[in-house]
Design a protein around this motif. Structure first.
Motif, short mmCIF file in Angstrom:
data_model
loop_
_atom_site.label_atom_id
_atom_site.label_comp_id
_atom_site.label_asym_id
_atom_site.label_seq_id
_atom_site.Cartn_x
_atom_site.Cartn_y
_atom_site.Cartn_z
N LEU A 22 0.89 -1.13 0.27
CA LEU A 22 0.01 0.07 0.07
C LEU A 22 0.90 1.27 0.04
O LEU A 22 0.46 2.28 -0.71
N ALA A 23 1.91 1.25 0.63
CA ALA A 23 2.93 2.51 0.84
C ALA A 23 3.43 2.51 -0.64
O ALA A 23 3.83 3.77 -1.08
N ASP A 24 3.97 1.42 -1.20
CA ASP A 24 4.36 1.65 -2.59
C ASP A 24 3.46 2.15 -3.43
O ASP A 24 4.28 2.82 -4.54
N THR A 25 2.50 2.30 -3.41
CA THR A 25 1.70 3.04 -4.64
C THR A 25 1.92 4.56 -4.50
O THR A 25 1.77 5.33 -5.41
N GLN A 26 2.18 5.01 -3.39
CA GLN A 26 2.57 6.50 -3.08
C GLN A 26 1.23 7.17 -3.13
O GLN A 26 1.24 8.41 -3.53
N CYS A 27 -0.04 6.50 -3.09
CA CYS A 27 -1.37 7.28 -3.30
C CYS A 27 -1.84 7.60 -2.11
O CYS A 27 -2.76 8.25 -1.80
N TYR A 28 -1.19 7.06 -0.84
CA TYR A 28 -1.73 7.28 0.47
C TYR A 28 -0.66 7.54 1.67
O TYR A 28 0.51 7.26 1.52
N GLU A 29 -1.01 8.12 2.47
CA GLU A 29 -0.25 8.13 3.84
C GLU A 29 -0.62 6.94 4.85
O GLU A 29 -2.07 6.79 4.88
N VAL A 30 0.04 5.83 4.85
CA VAL A 30 -0.21 4.74 5.42
C VAL A 30 0.24 4.71 6.89
O VAL A 30 1.49 4.88 7.39
N PHE A 31 -0.49 4.44 7.91
CA PHE A 31 -0.43 4.11 9.27
C PHE A 31 -0.60 2.61 9.46
O PHE A 31 -1.55 1.90 9.08
N ALA A 32 0.41 2.27 10.53
CA ALA A 32 0.43 0.82 10.85
C ALA A 32 0.61 0.83 12.45
O ALA A 32 1.59 1.38 12.79
N SER A 33 -0.19 -0.07 13.26
CA SER A 33 -0.15 0.06 14.68
C SER A 33 -0.46 -1.45 15.08
O SER A 33 -1.21 -2.27 14.60
N HIS A 34 -0.28 -1.59 16.28
CA HIS A 34 -0.47 -2.75 17.04
C HIS A 34 0.05 -2.51 18.57
O HIS A 34 0.82 -1.61 18.82
N HIS A 35 -0.84 -3.27 19.42
CA HIS A 35 -0.56 -3.03 20.85
C HIS A 35 0.78 -3.72 21.28
O HIS A 35 1.34 -3.33 22.38
N SER A 36 1.17 -4.66 20.69
CA SER A 36 2.36 -5.46 20.93
C SER A 36 3.67 -4.73 20.25
O SER A 36 3.72 -4.80 18.92
N ALA A 37 4.78 -4.13 21.15
CA ALA A 37 5.91 -3.64 20.26
C ALA A 37 6.67 -4.52 19.53
O ALA A 37 7.37 -4.51 18.59
N ARG A 38 6.38 -6.13 19.77
CA ARG A 38 7.20 -6.88 19.26
C ARG A 38 6.49 -7.54 17.90
O ARG A 38 7.25 -8.34 17.07
N THR A 39 5.32 -6.93 17.52
CA THR A 39 4.84 -7.15 16.17
C THR A 39 5.94 -6.76 14.93
O THR A 39 6.46 -5.75 14.97
N PRO A 40 5.97 -7.91 14.01
CA PRO A 40 7.23 -7.31 13.07
C PRO A 40 7.04 -6.12 12.36
O PRO A 40 8.04 -5.54 12.06
N TYR A 41 5.89 -5.90 11.83
CA TYR A 41 5.73 -4.60 11.19
C TYR A 41 6.01 -3.32 12.19
O TYR A 41 5.77 -2.25 11.38
N LEU A 42 6.25 -3.58 13.04
CA LEU A 42 6.63 -2.45 14.02
C LEU A 42 8.16 -2.14 14.15
O LEU A 42 8.65 -1.35 14.65
N GLN A 43 8.84 -3.26 13.91
CA GLN A 43 10.24 -3.30 14.26
C GLN A 43 10.87 -2.43 13.45
O GLN A 43 11.00 -2.57 12.14
N GLU A 44 11.60 -1.27 13.80
CA GLU A 44 12.44 -0.40 13.09
C GLU A 44 13.71 -1.30 12.52
O GLU A 44 14.13 -0.67 11.57
N GLU A 45 14.29 -2.09 13.25
CA GLU A 45 15.42 -2.62 12.62
C GLU A 45 15.32 -3.51 11.42
O GLU A 45 16.28 -4.06 10.94
N ASN A 46 14.20 -4.04 11.17
CA ASN A 46 13.93 -4.80 10.21
C ASN A 46 14.08 -4.13 8.89
O ASN A 46 13.59 -2.98 8.37
N PHE A 47 15.01 -4.82 8.00
CA PHE A 47 15.34 -4.06 6.71
C PHE A 47 14.45 -4.08 5.70
O PHE A 47 14.60 -3.31 4.75
#
Length: 353
Positions: A22-47
């Protein structure tokens, strides 16, 4: 002019690829959230974390109604155009008017009443019994007495292989194949159980409803769909094989899919499961969301979430798209470390349980 804001909240760990697409389309501002900080799509260090996605950890709410109220406030404060919730979807859609009043649309596949039907295998099968969609033989039961009646009605395991599963559950939890005699496999896991042992486990107390059903021994197919108000916009059929999954064309299955989507008036991303029984595909279930395996659709050129968002915001209209068929695909979402995905999935299960 600012871009539409799309917020994906509390989804499965593998939602990573949907968010990035969805972010790749550059057509939207994309927000992603979860209450667990361990959720992979919240991991800053993930390449493979997309740099343009606004990611944040949510506060955790024990009560779903409190969570819905918080989401409503967040949508209002940040002027969210389209909210795609992963948690408390029945309550979210029940409050759709409140979201609409602040200018936010809520992408949930169906009404709260229909979601309850789809989430209960017995209610779902009862709802489609008059449709032109094949269903494997089945009966419901709640205790040992009703199980015995169902067992006899389906031939006592003599005419077909049988299985049991709870009416409500995910990830195949509670699934057993039931045999007439003891099986070696019963000693090594929960795949098979003999009927005497299952009766003993069942006991006499009234339990939550279960199904006794013909075991579908054949090929399984998972169909990733985009729909709008019951009309099919696009679909990809993934035939599951031992070596991977094959994208196939199957006009018969698409006809069944159209019937089911229209019957339940479904919209957004939907997954429909079929498995062959006696040589013909029989319906297993409808997931009123994208399945975990739907991220494989991108390998076939099926940009499932971007298309679903486009269809939703444009009332069923999308740009031209094509899907490649006749080739094998495989999972690719384990691009983060194995310990991380295991930890994230465990955290998700704990928070959802």
């Amino acid at each position: 002019m600012s871009l539409p804001r799309i917020w994906m909240s509390c989804h499965f760990p593998g939602t990573f690829m949907h968010i990035n697409a969805l972010a790749d389309t550059q057509c939207y501002e994309v927000f992603a959230s979860h209450h667990s900080a361990r959720t992979p799509y919240l991991q800053e260090e993930n390449f493979l974390t997309h740099p343009d996605v606004i990611r944040f950890q949510e506060p955790f709410f024990q009560d779903d109604e409190d969570y819905v109220n918080w989401c409503l406030s967040y949508c209002q404060e940040y002027q969210i155009t389209l909210f795609i919730p992963g948690r408390a979807r029945e309550r979210m859609v029940a409050r759709r008017q409140a979201f609409n009043a602040i200018g936010t649309e809520v992408m949930v596949a169906a009404s709260a009443r229909t979601l309850k039907i789809l989430n209960n295998k017995i209610k779902f099968l009862e709802a489609i019994q008059d449709l032109d969609v094949p269903i494997a033989p089945w009966r419901s039961f709640t205790n040992r007495e009703s199980f015995n009646r169902a067992w006899r009605a389906l031939g006592s395991g003599k005419t077909m292989s049988l299985c049991v599963k709870p009416a409500v559950g995910i990830y195949g939890s509670g699934f057993w194949r039931v045999t007439r005699q003891k099986s070696y496999l019963h000693n090594f896991g929960r795949l098979m159980i003999d009927v005497a042992s299952f009766r003993q486990r069942l006991g006499f107390k009234v339990r939550k409803p279960w199904l006794l059903m013909a075991y579908c021994e054949g090929v399984e197919r998972s169909i990733d769909c985009i729909a709008y108000k019951g009309k099919l916009i696009a679909a990809l059929i993934r035939r599951k094989e031992k070596y991977g999954q094959v994208v196939e064309e199957n006009t018969t299955l698409i006809r069944y899919v159209k019937t089911l989507l229209a019957h339940f008036k479904l919209s957004g991303m939907i997954n429909i499961q079929f498995k062959d029984c006696g040589g013909k595909p029989c319906i297993l279930e409808i997931n009123a969301r994208a399945s975990g395996g739907s991220i494989m659709a991108y390998q076939a050129g099926f940009n499932i979430l971007p298309l679903a968002v486009e269809a939703w915001l444009n009332h069923g209209k999308t740009t031209a798209h094509s899907i490649k068929t006749g080739f094998s695909i495989a999972r690719t979402h384990y691009y983060y470390s194995l310990p991380l995905i295991q930890e994230a999935e465990r955290a998700f299960d704990e928070s959802s349980g």
